[in-house]
Design a protein around this motif. Structure first.
Motif, PDB file in Angstrom:
ATOM      1  N   UNK A  52       0.781  -1.213  -0.024  1.00  0.00           N
ATOM      2  CA  UNK A  52      -0.109  -0.064  -0.091  1.00  0.00           C
ATOM      3  C   UNK A  52       0.797   1.143   0.140  1.00  0.00           C
ATOM      4  N   UNK A  53       2.060   1.306   0.523  1.00  0.00           N
ATOM      5  CA  UNK A  53       2.777   2.458   0.810  1.00  0.00           C
ATOM      6  C   UNK A  53       3.369   2.720  -0.911  1.00  0.00           C
ATOM      7  N   UNK A  54       3.504   1.585  -1.818  1.00  0.00           N
ATOM      8  CA  UNK A  54       3.911   1.727  -3.142  1.00  0.00           C
ATOM      9  C   UNK A  54       2.755   2.197  -4.135  1.00  0.00           C
ATOM     10  N   UNK A  55       1.568   2.084  -3.506  1.00  0.00           N
ATOM     11  CA  UNK A  55       0.657   2.584  -4.622  1.00  0.00           C
ATOM     12  C   UNK A  55      -0.012   3.868  -3.833  1.00  0.00           C
ATOM     13  N   UNK A  56       0.391   5.018  -3.793  1.00  0.00           N
ATOM     14  CA  UNK A  56       0.194   6.157  -3.217  1.00  0.00           C
ATOM     15  C   UNK A  56      -1.416   6.774  -3.843  1.00  0.00           C
ATOM     16  N   UNK A  57      -1.619   6.528  -4.945  1.00  0.00           N
ATOM     17  CA  UNK A  57      -2.706   6.948  -5.654  1.00  0.00           C
ATOM     18  C   UNK A  57      -4.094   6.273  -4.954  1.00  0.00           C
ATOM     19  N   UNK A  58      -3.850   4.726  -4.647  1.00  0.00           N
ATOM     20  CA  UNK A  58      -5.036   4.150  -4.178  1.00  0.00           C
ATOM     21  C   UNK A  58      -5.577   4.603  -2.791  1.00  0.00           C
ATOM     22  N   UNK A  59      -6.891   5.031  -2.753  1.00  0.00           N
ATOM     23  CA  UNK A  59      -7.432   5.738  -1.780  1.00  0.00           C
ATOM     24  C   UNK A  59      -7.550   7.174  -2.097  1.00  0.00           C
ATOM     25  N   UNK A  60      -6.819   7.677  -2.991  1.00  0.00           N
ATOM     26  CA  UNK A  60      -7.065   9.036  -3.361  1.00  0.00           C
ATOM     27  C   UNK A  60      -7.223   9.335  -4.788  1.00  0.00           C
ATOM     28  N   UNK A  61      -8.366   8.668  -5.479  1.00  0.00           N
ATOM     29  CA  UNK A  61      -8.803   8.684  -6.667  1.00  0.00           C
ATOM     30  C   UNK A  61      -9.969   9.665  -6.815  1.00  0.00           C
ATOM     31  N   UNK A  62     -10.081  10.228  -8.069  1.00  0.00           N
ATOM     32  CA  UNK A  62     -11.191  11.174  -8.404  1.00  0.00           C
ATOM     33  C   UNK A  62     -12.811  10.237  -8.089  1.00  0.00           C
ATOM     34  N   UNK A  63     -13.377  10.989  -7.206  1.00  0.00           N
ATOM     35  CA  UNK A  63     -14.601  10.218  -6.787  1.00  0.00           C
ATOM     36  C   UNK A  63     -14.551   9.850  -5.469  1.00  0.00           C
ATOM     37  N   UNK A  64     -13.489   9.658  -4.931  1.00  0.00           N
ATOM     38  CA  UNK A  64     -13.339   9.661  -3.500  1.00  0.00           C
ATOM     39  C   UNK A  64     -13.954  10.984  -2.599  1.00  0.00           C
ATOM     40  N   UNK A  65     -14.725  10.473  -1.566  1.00  0.00           N
ATOM     41  CA  UNK A  65     -15.183  11.752  -0.956  1.00  0.00           C
ATOM     42  C   UNK A  65     -14.391  12.040   0.194  1.00  0.00           C
ATOM     43  N   UNK A  66     -14.200  13.511   0.483  1.00  0.00           N
ATOM     44  CA  UNK A  66     -13.273  13.928   1.553  1.00  0.00           C
ATOM     45  C   UNK A  66     -14.009  15.075   1.988  1.00  0.00           C
ATOM     46  N   UNK A  67     -14.619  15.181   2.947  1.00  0.00           N
ATOM     47  CA  UNK A  67     -15.200  16.634   3.391  1.00  0.00           C
ATOM     48  C   UNK A  67     -14.523  17.009   4.981  1.00  0.00           C
TER      49      UNK A  67
END
Length: 98
Positions: free
Chosen positions: A53-68
């Motif tokens: 998971x450290x080598x895939x920084x984009x996983x969890x930060x994709x367009x469409x992920x909701x962050x408020x």
């Protein structure tokens, strides 16, 4: 000295029932073995994903992920990541089912 056979004779239908029971149990046990192997493979894949998971920084930060984020409140729901992970798991399950 020979020991006399004191076992009762089984009727043909009774012995067929035993054979069917043993066959059914064999099928059930082979299904259990397959399920355990599949579960082990899933655990290995999840473990590999967690360690990578450290080598895939984009996983969890994709367009469409909701962050408020408002003041001291923060809400994060990785909607797109969940959809992609669900599709990948579904494809893997379909592949193993074939």
């Amino acid at each position: 000295m020979a020991v006399p056979n004191r076992l009762p004779k089984l009727s043909p239908t009774y012995s067929n029932d035993i054979a069917e029971h043993c066959e059914l149990r064999s099928i059930t046990m082979s299904g259990l073995g397959r399920a355990l192997i599949s579960f082990g493979i899933v655990l290995v894949v999840v473990g590999a994903l967690v360690s990578l998971s450290d080598k895939l920084p984009w996983l969890g930060h994709l367009p469409g992920d909701i962050h408020i984020q408002r003041g001291r409140f923060s809400f994060y729901f990785p909607l797109t990541t969940c959809v992609i992970v669900s599709i990948v798991i579904s494809l893997i399950a379909y592949w193993f089912k074939r």
